[in-house]
Scaffold this motif. Structure first.
Motif, mmCIF file in Angstrom:
data_model
loop_
_atom_site.group_PDB
_atom_site.id
_atom_site.type_symbol
_atom_site.label_atom_id
_atom_site.label_comp_id
_atom_site.label_asym_id
_atom_site.label_seq_id
_atom_site.Cartn_x
_atom_site.Cartn_y
_atom_site.Cartn_z
ATOM 1 N N LEU A 165 9.372 -12.543 -25.769
ATOM 2 C CA LEU A 165 9.419 -11.950 -24.432
ATOM 3 C C LEU A 165 9.509 -10.432 -24.499
ATOM 4 O O LEU A 165 8.916 -9.730 -23.676
ATOM 5 N N HIS A 205 6.017 -9.203 -25.400
ATOM 6 C CA HIS A 205 5.122 -9.435 -24.269
ATOM 7 C C HIS A 205 5.392 -8.437 -23.142
ATOM 8 O O HIS A 205 4.460 -7.903 -22.529
ATOM 9 N N CYS A 208 9.684 -15.671 -12.525
ATOM 10 C CA CYS A 208 10.603 -14.660 -13.074
ATOM 11 C C CYS A 208 12.028 -14.915 -12.618
ATOM 12 O O CYS A 208 12.988 -14.700 -13.369
#
Length: 238
Positions: free
Chosen positions: A28, A31, A179
């Motif tokens: 994450l 990314h 999210c």
């Protein structure tokens, strides 16, 4: 104890969840860093997605990254399978219930809803892979345009693909909802992973909790701002 028996035990499942969770947390971070490249045109009006496309191209063309990508999918699959197995195991244990009402002393709702939050993230992940990974790894030019920088070799124009995807309100809403789910999932999963691998010292547990809260908020906000920035024209507003 045999290795197969260990990994099917409650402790083994939790260790798999912890290590794959920490691996996915590192993914994450990478990314989010690549996604942040879309904001390069805030400091350079002529960027127009160049930094993002070059970063995405590097991730897709490097053999080392491609090998790690296989590990990533294995990690995601292991995390999902073990997560559901633990969820079913916990549900079976909870059928008897508590003899004394827990009231407000019970676990926080997001701790008891890790299965649901994980499922929402999984559904989002399927759509996300279909939107970006499949075009860049499988269908190629049939769904992606190409762009050339500094007379170099043509590379996939994933930046324009993002502009198209996030021009749709439902896609933006979906990403924001994902999210939100990710933030709550990480809020418990981050510090839980460190506990599982043996971090019990009060000082370090407190640090893990604090870092987990900060990480959950920051990483989720960064991911949510990507579709929001594109939809409202905060980037590529040339």
């Amino acid at each position: 104890m045999k290795w197969s028996a260990f990994f099917t035990s409650s402790v083994g499942k939790k260790l798999v969840m912890a290590f794959t969770g920490l691996f996915l947390i590192s993914f994450l971070i990478v990314h989010a860093g690549i996604n942040a490249c879309i904001w390069a045109d805030l400091v350079d009006d002529s960027d127009n997605g160049e930094m993002f496309n070059k970063a995405a191209h590097f991730m897709g063309s490097s053999y080392v990254i491609r090998i790690m990508e296989i590990g990533l999918f294995i990690g995601i699959l292991a995390h999902i399978v073990q997560g559901y197995m633990l969820e079913l195991q916990n549900r079976a244990r909870r059928k008897q219930g508590y003899q004394v009402a827990m009231g407000s002393k019970g676990s926080a709702w997001y701790r008891k809803s890790m299965g649901l939050l994980g499922t929402l993230i999984l559904l989002f992940l399927i759509i996300h892979i279909n939107n970006f990974w499949v075009p860049s790894r499988i269908t190629y030019a049939s769904t992606l345009g190409e762009v050339t920088y500094n007379n170099g070799a043509p590379i996939h124009d994933l930046y324009t693909r993002m502009l198209v995807v996030f021009s749709e309100p439902w896609e933006v809403i979906l990403y924001i909802a994902a999210c939100f789910s990710l933030a709550w999932h990480l809020l418990h999963g981050f510090q839980s992973s460190f506990r599982t691998i043996g971090v019990y010292n009060k000082k370090y547990v407190a640090m893990a909790k604090g870092a987990g809260v900060a990480f959950s908020i920051i990483i989720s906000v960064v991911f949510a701002l990507m579709p929001i920035s594109i939809y409202f024209g905060w980037v590529n507003n040339n």
